[in-house]
Each structure stands twice: as structure tokens, then as C-alpha cells.
Design an enzyme around this catalytic site. Structure first.
Site, PDB file in Angstrom:
ATOM      1  CE  LYS A  63      -3.583   2.144   2.875  1.00 45.31           C
ATOM      2  NZ  LYS A  63      -4.853   1.946   2.197  1.00 45.31           N
ATOM      3  CG  HIS A 101     -19.873   7.775   5.440  1.00 51.55           C
ATOM      4  ND1 HIS A 101     -19.324   6.663   4.830  1.00 51.55           N
ATOM      5  CD2 HIS A 101     -20.867   7.309   6.234  1.00 51.55           C
ATOM      6  CE1 HIS A 101     -19.950   5.578   5.250  1.00 51.55           C
ATOM      7  NE2 HIS A 101     -20.895   5.945   6.102  1.00 51.55           N
TER       8      HIS A 101
HETATM    9  C1  GAR Z   1     -21.382   8.686  -2.279  1.00 50.51           C
HETATM   10  O1  GAR Z   1     -22.679   8.431  -1.798  1.00 50.51           O
HETATM   11  C2  GAR Z   1     -20.405   8.837  -1.138  1.00 50.51           C
HETATM   12  O2  GAR Z   1     -20.962   9.463  -0.014  1.00 50.51           O
HETATM   13  C3  GAR Z   1     -20.077   7.394  -0.857  1.00 50.51           C
HETATM   14  O3  GAR Z   1     -19.926   6.822  -2.124  1.00 50.51           O
HETATM   15  C4  GAR Z   1     -20.832   7.463  -3.020  1.00 50.51           C
HETATM   16  C5  GAR Z   1     -20.104   7.839  -4.282  1.00 50.51           C
HETATM   17  O4  GAR Z   1     -21.010   8.284  -5.259  1.00 50.51           O
HETATM   18  N1  GAR Z   1     -18.904   7.250  -0.049  1.00 50.51           N
HETATM   19  C6  GAR Z   1     -18.745   6.287   0.861  1.00 50.51           C
HETATM   20  O5  GAR Z   1     -19.576   5.418   1.052  1.00 50.51           O
HETATM   21  C7  GAR Z   1     -17.458   6.365   1.645  1.00 50.51           C
HETATM   22  N2  GAR Z   1     -17.455   5.437   2.719  1.00 50.51           N
HETATM   23  P1  GAR Z   1     -20.488   9.052  -6.536  1.00 50.51           P
HETATM   24  O6  GAR Z   1     -19.359   8.181  -7.130  1.00 50.51           O
HETATM   25  O7  GAR Z   1     -21.664   9.119  -7.454  1.00 50.51           O
HETATM   26  O8  GAR Z   1     -19.978  10.396  -6.102  1.00 50.51           O
END
Ligand code: GAR
EC number: 2.1.2.2
Length: 197
Positions: free
Chosen positions: A64, A108
Site C-alpha cells: 500500500k 459519507h
Molecule cells: C457517495 O454516496 C459517497 O458518499 C459514498 O460513495 C458514493 C459515491 O457516489 N462514499 C462512501 O460510502 C465512503 N465510505 P459518486 O461516485 O456518485 O460520487
């Protein structure tokens, strides 16, 4: 503010940030998209906007740290001041956390600490709670655990399907992420000014 957006998926939040910048609501430039998924739709969105892309597969690296060292090189090359995570489904390690201390922010889709992880919208919906929401927070080494900056509740209506609830959650994300980032950047700029005086 020169920012890099990190994303792994669809990129609707990426596009919301692009739009907010174009409309003068967010004083920033997206200098770089960092993506860890070669098939992600967000790559097409960045291409369409002519935003430089670094797309690396972590599995191509021995560790990583080696992966993040290469990402860091790109961040330095593009003079990135701030990292905005927008659906980046990977923990950030010390290689990036240390040089960007307090300068990495995540959105989030739950009211943290409730429903951390990758499937938070579904988890809240399936749990039958009456509301969930969105959290914007600084990143630390944990999973969705850094200091919270802003939260906005989103009700789960009796009439909601998973699809209607998801749509409303994303709409809220797209409004509040640019707004909160703008506030942080403005505060940062005024603190810098104060310290120079
Ligand atoms: C969003 O809902 C964001 O909040 C979530 O992934 C989605 C991405 O959508 N993030 C997480 O769950 C982080 N733990 P997008 O690619 O359409 O912006």
C-alpha cells in the site's frame, strides 16, 4: 485552492464539484482526479472536463505504501493543496495522511458514527430507521472515523423505496459538499491572512 478529487465509482459528487466551481460557488480548481478503478465512470467525467487523471491499480503494487508513494508523487507534481474524497473506497495510509494532515476530507452517506462502511445507504434503509443523513469529516486512519465537520439529516419516508431514498441522499450530498468545502477554504484563507499580519 488546488484540489485533487479521489474517487472509485460513478463520480456524481465529482460532477457536483465541477459544476459548483463553474458556477463560482467553490473557489477551487480540480487539478487532478485520482482513481483506483480502471473501469470507473468517474474517469469519463474527468476526461470530458479535461481534468488530468492518475488511475493506478493498488494490486499492481507490492505494498500500500508503494501505491500511495506513486499517488503522492502525482500530488506533488500537480501542486495539490487539498484532497477531497468523493466515493473513494479505500483507506488512506500514513504516506498521504502525514503530508496532508487536516487537508483530506471525506463525504459519507450516513450520520456517523451510525452505518460506517461501503453500503451505508442500504444499511440504514434496511435497518428501518426513520432518518439517516450525510456526514462530511476529516480523514484519519480509521474507517469513517475522523473528526466530523458537518452533518445533515435526511428522513426516510414511509413511502420511500430504496431508489427514492438513495436519490434524495445523493441530491443532498451534491448540495452540501461544495458548500462545506467552500466554507473550509474561506476559513483557511482568512486564518492564513491573520497569521501573516
Ligand atoms: C457517495 O454516496 C459517497 O458518499 C459514498 O460513495 C458514493 C459515491 O457516489 N462514499 C462512501 O460510502 C465512503 N465510505 P459518486 O461516485 O456518485 O460520487
Amino acid at each position: 485552492m488546488k484540489i485533487a478529487v479521489f474517487a472509485s465509482g460513478t463520480g456524481s459528487n465529482f460532477t457536483a464539484l465541477v459544476q459548483a466551481i463553474k458556477q463560482g460557488q467553490l473557489a477551487a480548481t480540480i487539478e487532478l482526479l485520482v482513481c483506483d478503478q480502471p473501469d470507473a465512470l468517474v474517469l469519463k467525467r474527468a476526461e470530458a472536463e479535461r481534468i488530468p487523471i492518475v488511475c493506478l491499480k493498488p494490486s499492481d503494487f507490492a505494498t500500500k505504501t508503494a501505491y500511495e508513494e506513486q499517488v503522492k508523487e502525482a500530488l506533488i507534481l500537480h501542486e495539490i493543496e487539498f484532497i477531497v474524497l468523493a466515493g473513494y473506497m479505500r483507506l488512506i495510509g500514513p504516506t498521504l495522511l502525514e503530508p496532508y494532515k487536516n487537508r483530506i476530507i471525506n463525504i459519507h452517506p450516513s450520520l456517523l458514527p451510525a452505518f460506517p462502511g461501503r453500503t451505508s445507504i442500504a444499511d440504514a434503509f434496511d435497518a428501518g430507521v426513520s432518518e439517516s443523513g450525510i456526514t462530511i469529516h476529516y480523514i484519519d486512519e480509521g474507517i469513517d472515523t475522523g473528526p466530523i465537520i458537518y452533518q445533515k439529516a435526511v428522513p426516510i419516508l414511509k413511502t420511500d423505496t430504496f431508489a427514492t431514498f438513495t436519490k434524495r441522499m445523493h441530491a443532498v450530498e451534491h448540495t452540501i459538499y461544495p458548500m462545506v468545502l467552500e466554507k473550509i477554504f474561506q476559513e483557511g484563507a482568512s486564518n492564513e491572512k491573520k497569521s501573516l499580519n
